[in-house]
Design a protein around this motif. Structure first.
Motif: not given
Length: 232
Positions: A11, A201, A205
């Protein structure tokens, strides 16, 4: 018909973002498989000899690793060249892709610095690199080399994304007064391929990641959040 590619991702990884940006710029459909790098599955460890993302699974089922050869492969095999045609300029662009990697290493030094003195030293080193970069950006803009998006742009977009988050809670002054760099940064941030390279996000994150570093930057973030007014 272009086959759907598979991008093995994490991510937060800026190198994954490079590959995702190039895939989007080339209008290549792709799926993502997200990997927990703290708990790597067996198949991933076999496919990635360095244990890192990104990986790109080709149509033939081969896994390519490391972002630089991945984006070069995409540029060589898909229409819409993102590298210059001339060998000298192409070599220069490759050098600045590597320069972006060195800046990412510098950002790592910044968020891992345990003490204020080390943090300030990391800031100064980053500032020096960006001052050099300011003199290399084409005045015509809006991209690194003028009017055409290149692999250098794909490499630097994830660099600037870090500052989009850091600017929320600390005034680093690393990019202050660098007008061409600032204009380039803003233009890249509005590019659809850049916007789509991370999940919604991402900012949250990254802040979670920074809090866990137990570093000087972690303390600055915690201090900011403890004094920020509560929102309804």
């Amino acid at each position: 018909m272009i086959e759907v590619q598979t991008l093995i991702s994490h991510t937060l990884c800026p190198y994954v973002q490079r590959a995702a940006i190039v895939l989007s710029e080339k209008s290549i459909p792709f799926d993502r498989i997200y990997i927990d790098l703290a708990n790597k599955p067996d198949w991933f460890q076999k496919a990635s000899p360095l244990g890192k993302v990104p990986l790109l699974k080709t149509e033939e089922g081969h896994y390519l690793f490391e972002s630089a050869p991945i984006v070069e492969y995409l540029d060589e095999t898909q229409p819409g060249k993102l590298h210059p045609e001339g060998p000298v300029e192409r070599a220069r662009h490759r050098a600045y892709v590597e320069f972006a990697s060195q800046i990412l290493n510098g950002i790592g030094s910044l968020y891992n610095a345990k003490h204020e003195q080390d943090f300030e030293s990391a800031k100064e080193a980053l500032r020096a690199k960006f001052c050099h970069l300011e003199d290399q950006i084409d005045l015509r803009g809006p991209f690194f080399a003028g009017g055409s998006f290149s692999l250098v742009d794909a490499a630097f977009a994830p660099v600037f994304r870090y500052f989009d988050v850091l600017d929320d809670f600390v005034d680093l002054k690393v990019l202050d007064s660098l007008k061409k760099t600032g204009k380039w940064r803003r233009h890249l941030a509005e590019r659809p391929s850049v916007m789509a390279a991370v999940a919604g996000t991402y900012q949250d994150d990254l802040k979670v990641f920074l809090r866990r570093r137990d570093s000087w930057l972690s303390r600055l973030l915690n201090r900011f959040e403890s004094t920020a007014p509560a929102t309804a």
